[in-house]
Design an enzyme around this catalytic site. Structure first.
Site, mmCIF file in Angstrom:
data_model
loop_
_atom_site.group_PDB
_atom_site.id
_atom_site.type_symbol
_atom_site.label_atom_id
_atom_site.label_comp_id
_atom_site.label_asym_id
_atom_site.label_seq_id
_atom_site.Cartn_x
_atom_site.Cartn_y
_atom_site.Cartn_z
ATOM 1 N N ASP A 88 2.455 -4.812 58.492
ATOM 2 C CA ASP A 88 2.055 -6.215 58.630
ATOM 3 C C ASP A 88 0.559 -6.273 58.305
ATOM 4 O O ASP A 88 -0.024 -5.294 57.803
ATOM 5 C CB ASP A 88 2.416 -6.765 60.018
ATOM 6 N N HIS A 89 -0.046 -7.422 58.596
ATOM 7 C CA HIS A 89 -1.481 -7.579 58.306
ATOM 8 C C HIS A 89 -2.329 -6.550 59.048
ATOM 9 O O HIS A 89 -3.318 -6.052 58.521
ATOM 10 C CB HIS A 89 -1.932 -8.996 58.672
ATOM 11 N N CYS B 245 1.672 -1.183 61.846
ATOM 12 C CA CYS B 245 1.200 -2.487 62.297
ATOM 13 C C CYS B 245 -0.067 -2.236 63.113
ATOM 14 O O CYS B 245 -0.704 -1.199 62.945
ATOM 15 C CB CYS B 245 2.280 -3.248 63.066
ATOM 16 N N GLY B 246 -0.457 -3.173 63.962
ATOM 17 C CA GLY B 246 -1.688 -2.973 64.720
ATOM 18 C C GLY B 246 -1.574 -1.813 65.690
ATOM 19 O O GLY B 246 -2.452 -0.953 65.769
ATOM 20 N N THR B 247 -0.484 -1.794 66.426
ATOM 21 C CA THR B 247 -0.265 -0.746 67.426
ATOM 22 C C THR B 247 0.799 0.266 67.016
ATOM 23 O O THR B 247 0.881 1.338 67.610
ATOM 24 C CB THR B 247 0.217 -1.378 68.738
ATOM 25 N N GLY B 248 1.669 -0.112 66.102
ATOM 26 C CA GLY B 248 2.851 0.693 65.756
ATOM 27 C C GLY B 248 4.030 0.403 66.672
ATOM 28 O O GLY B 248 5.156 0.794 66.381
ATOM 29 N N ILE B 249 3.757 -0.301 67.765
ATOM 30 C CA ILE B 249 4.808 -0.511 68.768
ATOM 31 C C ILE B 249 5.854 -1.514 68.285
ATOM 32 O O ILE B 249 7.062 -1.267 68.370
ATOM 33 C CB ILE B 249 4.192 -0.975 70.103
ATOM 34 N N GLY B 250 5.394 -2.659 67.788
ATOM 35 C CA GLY B 250 6.348 -3.672 67.325
ATOM 36 C C GLY B 250 7.219 -3.144 66.199
ATOM 37 O O GLY B 250 8.443 -3.360 66.177
ATOM 38 N N MET B 251 6.610 -2.421 65.272
ATOM 39 C CA MET B 251 7.375 -1.839 64.162
ATOM 40 C C MET B 251 8.438 -0.875 64.683
ATOM 41 O O MET B 251 9.585 -0.881 64.209
ATOM 42 C CB MET B 251 6.439 -1.107 63.201
ATOM 43 N N HIS C 72 13.044 17.868 66.310
ATOM 44 C CA HIS C 72 13.967 17.638 67.425
ATOM 45 C C HIS C 72 14.809 16.370 67.257
ATOM 46 O O HIS C 72 15.965 16.344 67.666
ATOM 47 C CB HIS C 72 13.198 17.502 68.747
ATOM 48 N N ARG D 97 21.701 22.002 69.629
ATOM 49 C CA ARG D 97 21.381 21.155 70.785
ATOM 50 C C ARG D 97 20.730 19.843 70.352
ATOM 51 O O ARG D 97 20.963 18.793 70.956
ATOM 52 C CB ARG D 97 20.505 21.905 71.792
ATOM 53 N N HIS D 98 19.953 19.885 69.276
ATOM 54 C CA HIS D 98 19.310 18.653 68.806
ATOM 55 C C HIS D 98 20.322 17.756 68.093
ATOM 56 O O HIS D 98 20.300 16.534 68.257
ATOM 57 C CB HIS D 98 18.123 18.982 67.910
HETATM 58 C C1 RB5 Z 1 -0.419 -8.297 65.230
HETATM 59 O O1 RB5 Z 1 -1.493 -8.948 65.824
HETATM 60 C C2 RB5 Z 1 0.134 -7.229 66.157
HETATM 61 O O2 RB5 Z 1 0.798 -7.827 67.215
HETATM 62 C C3 RB5 Z 1 1.044 -6.315 65.393
HETATM 63 O O3 RB5 Z 1 0.354 -5.733 64.337
HETATM 64 C C4 RB5 Z 1 1.634 -5.144 66.169
HETATM 65 O O4 RB5 Z 1 0.638 -4.440 66.822
HETATM 66 C C5 RB5 Z 1 2.762 -5.465 67.038
HETATM 67 O O5 RB5 Z 1 3.332 -4.593 67.722
#
Ligand code: RB5
Length: 142
Positions: A8-9, A65-71, A98, A133-134
């Site tokens: 994303d951006h 993405c910004g955190t990688g979490i949303g992706m 693994h 196992r994996h």
């Molecule tokens: C965008 O501001 C941010 O929410 C996105 O890049 C990402 O970090 C979401 O998990």
């Protein structure tokens, strides 16, 4: 090996650096967007990358993405996807050995480009162990 990459951006600038690095290493890289630093919605790009892997067109993927979490959350909703959020080399190696992870997720607001390149290289260069196992553990959630 063909790699699909998306962002994303928040991950756009780091994605460009990773594409340059992988191209220099000789990988074929398909960038499924986004195509500018303008604000956009990361699940659209997670799903586009997932399609490339599900179809067999790409072997492994990278989502930023910004955190990688949303992706990672968006990608892991999809069949056959094992997306791993990694910001260190140990995790990148372990998740290939693994978990047979097929997508690496990173947050560009978390990791700098130098370490990100090392994490990417480790992820792409490490094979799945194929240990019984994996294989069994993956089958328990696939
Ligand atoms: C965008 O501001 C941010 O929410 C996105 O890049 C990402 O970090 C979401 O998990």
């Amino acid at each position: 090996m063909k790699i699909v990459i998306g962002s994303d951006h928040g991950g756009y600038e780091l994605k460009l650096e990773i594409i340059k690095h992988l191209t220099e290493r000789g990988f074929e890289v398909k960038d499924i967007g986004c195509d500018s630093p303008a604000s956009c919605d990361y699940p659209i790009y997670a799903k586009a990358a997932v399609k490339e892997i599900q179809s067999g067109d790409a072997e492994l993927g990278i989502l930023i993405c910004g955190t990688g979490i949303g992706m990672s959350m968006a990608a892991n909703k999809e069949d056959g996807i094992r997306a791993a959020l990694c910001h260190d080399v140990f995790s990148a190696k372990a998740t290939r050995e693994h978990n047979d992870a097929n997508i690496l997720c990173m947050g560009a607001r978390v990791i700098g480009p130098g370490l990100a390149e090392l994490v990417v290289d480790t992820f792409l260069d490490t094979p799945f162990s194929n240990d019984e196992r994996h294989v069994r553990r993956i089958s328990l959630y696939s």
